[in-house]
Enzyme design. Sequence first.
Site, short mmCIF file in Angstrom:
data_model
loop_
_atom_site.label_atom_id
_atom_site.label_comp_id
_atom_site.label_asym_id
_atom_site.label_seq_id
_atom_site.Cartn_x
_atom_site.Cartn_y
_atom_site.Cartn_z
N HIS A 1 -16.66 10.36 63.05
CA HIS A 1 -16.35 9.59 64.12
C HIS A 1 -15.22 8.91 64.26
CE1 HIS A 1 -21.08 9.64 64.97
NE2 HIS A 1 -20.54 10.63 65.11
N GLU B 1 -4.70 8.24 51.15
CA GLU B 1 -3.91 8.86 52.45
C GLU B 1 -2.40 8.19 52.30
OE1 GLU B 1 -6.61 7.37 55.36
OE2 GLU B 1 -5.05 5.76 55.89
C1 NOJ Z 1 -7.31 6.96 59.05
C2 NOJ Z 1 -8.50 7.40 57.92
O1 NOJ Z 1 -8.32 6.42 57.06
C3 NOJ Z 1 -8.53 8.87 57.45
O2 NOJ Z 1 -9.08 8.85 56.37
C4 NOJ Z 1 -8.59 9.77 58.73
O3 NOJ Z 1 -8.60 11.05 58.23
C5 NOJ Z 1 -7.59 9.45 59.61
N1 NOJ Z 1 -7.81 8.14 60.08
C6 NOJ Z 1 -7.99 10.34 60.94
O4 NOJ Z 1 -9.39 9.69 61.64
CA CA Z 2 -6.87 4.49 56.86
#
Ligand code: NOJ
Ligand code: CA
Length: 757
Positions: free
Chosen positions: A426, A520
């Site tokens: 979500h 990320e």
């Molecule tokens: C930031 C989140 O930390 C990452 O894990 C996610 O893939 C993206 N937002 C998209 O919701």
């Molecule tokens: Ca994030």
Amino acid sequence: MKIKYLGLIAGLVALTLAAATSCSRSEIHLSDTVCLSSPDGQLCATFGLTAEGRPCYRLDRAGAAVVRTSRLGFDLCDGTSLKDGFTLEGSKTATADETWHPVWGEERDIRNHYNELLLRLVREDGVRMNVRMRLFDDGLGFRYEFPQENKLRYFNIKEELTEFAMTGDHTAWWISGDYDTQEYNYSCTPLSGIRAASRATRLSNASATGFSDTGVQTALQLKTEDGLYINIHEAAVVNYPTTNLLLDDRTMTFRTWLTPDAEGVKGRMQAPCVTPWRTVMVVDDARKVLASRLILNLNEPCALDDVSWIHPVKYMGVWWEMISGRTEWSYTSELPSVQLGVTDYSALKPHGRHGANNENVRRYIDFAAAAGFDALLIEGWNEGWEDWFGCQKDYVFDFVTPYPDFDLPALNKYAHSKGIRLVMHHETSSSTVNYERHMDAAYALMNRYGYDAVKSGYVGNIIPYGEHHYSQPIINHYLLALKKAADYHIMVNAHEAVRPTGLCRTWPNLIGNESAMGTEYRAHINPGHTSILPFTRLQGGPMDYTPGIFEQDMSVTAPGQTGKMRHTIANQLGLYVTFYSPLQMAADLPDNYERFPDAFQFIKDVAVDWEQSLYLEAEPGEYIVTARKPRIETLNEAARGVAALPDGKEDMLSGAARFVYALPESATARSLAGAKPKDVWYVGGVCGENAHETVVTLDFLKPGLRYEAVLYADAPEADYETAPQAYTITRSEVSAGDSIPVRMARGGGFALSLREL
Ligand code: NOJ
Ligand code: CA
């Protein structure tokens, strides 16, 4: 829990009502001082009033100040000051010593042992404000309490004025103060260096709101010249904004700097009410910071009667391929803007780079099942991704409508047939109002198809407009989402939500949070980052750091992308042990794991829920070495669950039941039923910019037993810049008392599994 109220009995707690005591050495003169000792007598917290009736406290360790006399109080929005004019009407002491058992955790038994002092303050105008202090052997927690019988009924906070006056220019590991994000690299400077370094440390983020060049976030890790480790944080932030700390770098005094709401109010209160706990941990060894349970202990016990549906999760994701740029969350390029319910996706041409398509998801399910994992996250499954980022619109997602190429019922059925649960995603686009509108339907959909965990996300500026990720109304939103999820028996892993403050003790369905810079950020992450997070961000609860990235070169993972991550493969393996989380991801792509099957074996084997944890070596930003023993209950449950599984039934085993991780060969888990679990330990190490040599002394193994040791280490030439994929795997037979020397490369680490033969 047994709390014994002792009244004014002297002895167990050194309590003195006197004009000045041995504890009250300070530059601010205090009267009516009251002292509280920690159970081991090392720490002494003193409360007192200034001549103007301003409440103050200080904290000493072994007779020397750790926190100099520091002021308490508030300014209210209506001009009322809660700073002075108080007298001490009375005080009450208590002590507690209990052992509680977290639903999941770093150990099975947590001791909660403190002495407590409640100070009842009153003013002539009828204002009442109490201060409750709890002193543990490793630190102090205190909070304000506003009793019912009070001139204050509804009141709005302009500033909380709690101070933490430091005794010197300590070394600090810090990130910039912000109302919206913690996704920063840490800096290590003296306190006097924060101002100059502050701006340079900021990365661009979808939502970031700094407020001062000397503002920093909690948990703040400090080290004194004398080698004391001080950690300032907060616990149990409920119905109150999160605080930053504002440093006065002339006096080396921090004060609370709460996150304002959209109207600038820093807390809307109604008596009776309490604030979060303010905490100051002080220990003489960095390992004791990692072993401290101060924050969890200051939270309320578990609020759920039935926790049988909560379990550890080791998972993969159709995720890194989007993060790396190999595929996308969106389905089509044909849309300039999306309006859910109006836009007809079935009429649109797909762009061909949509990661969450049926075929790809099935491929991941097969891979995750073969690896013995528990679950698979899929992002970009639902309509709306073409038109969300940075557009600040209220209604981006409805959380229930899949893209045309994502067959939600069929994929869940397929996953369940393979023993995998799908993890729902979500992304709220930070519109908490929109999420709240759709939450029931979204959770009900999850129940219908058998999802039992959701990763939520809060990217971008918060809507309602003007609110912040850490302001009181949004703090309340996160808790609402968590409680509602519990009603639906759903576990939550919230990204970009507020940093945790131990609420997972009360709501153990909060199995993870991001709330810091995770993988990320790829090549932006400094090598020392993962040796700092356990001292800071992880103090409040587990992090979904998403470790396990074996391919550092982004151009290999996603052709056309650039950047190289700064860690070795052995470092990524070490993280599964040094970072505690009941939710652990194997974050890389299946094809990257297929290239390194022998290293991937450790990720398949390692446990994520622990009976006991030992912190063997630690220094913030430099290195951490941790040893952990898997939880026996989980293994027994695994045995029971596997034995009880009717053949051919598609229903899922509970995750714990599938989790037979501590016995690597038990991928064929039926053989485990009734078996006595073997003694198993995992050891992990990570280090920062500098290489580090360690010796793992196996004095925690059971004497008289032989163990197989499998060591995954950096190869001699390994280095995060020049040879990040060079590792060795060595097998040997060991027993209690043996020592294993290991060299961790720059940005390196190691993992060790020890299994009774
Ligand atoms: C930031 C989140 O930390 C990452 O894990 C996610 O893939 C993206 N937002 C998209 O919701
Ligand atoms: Ca994030």
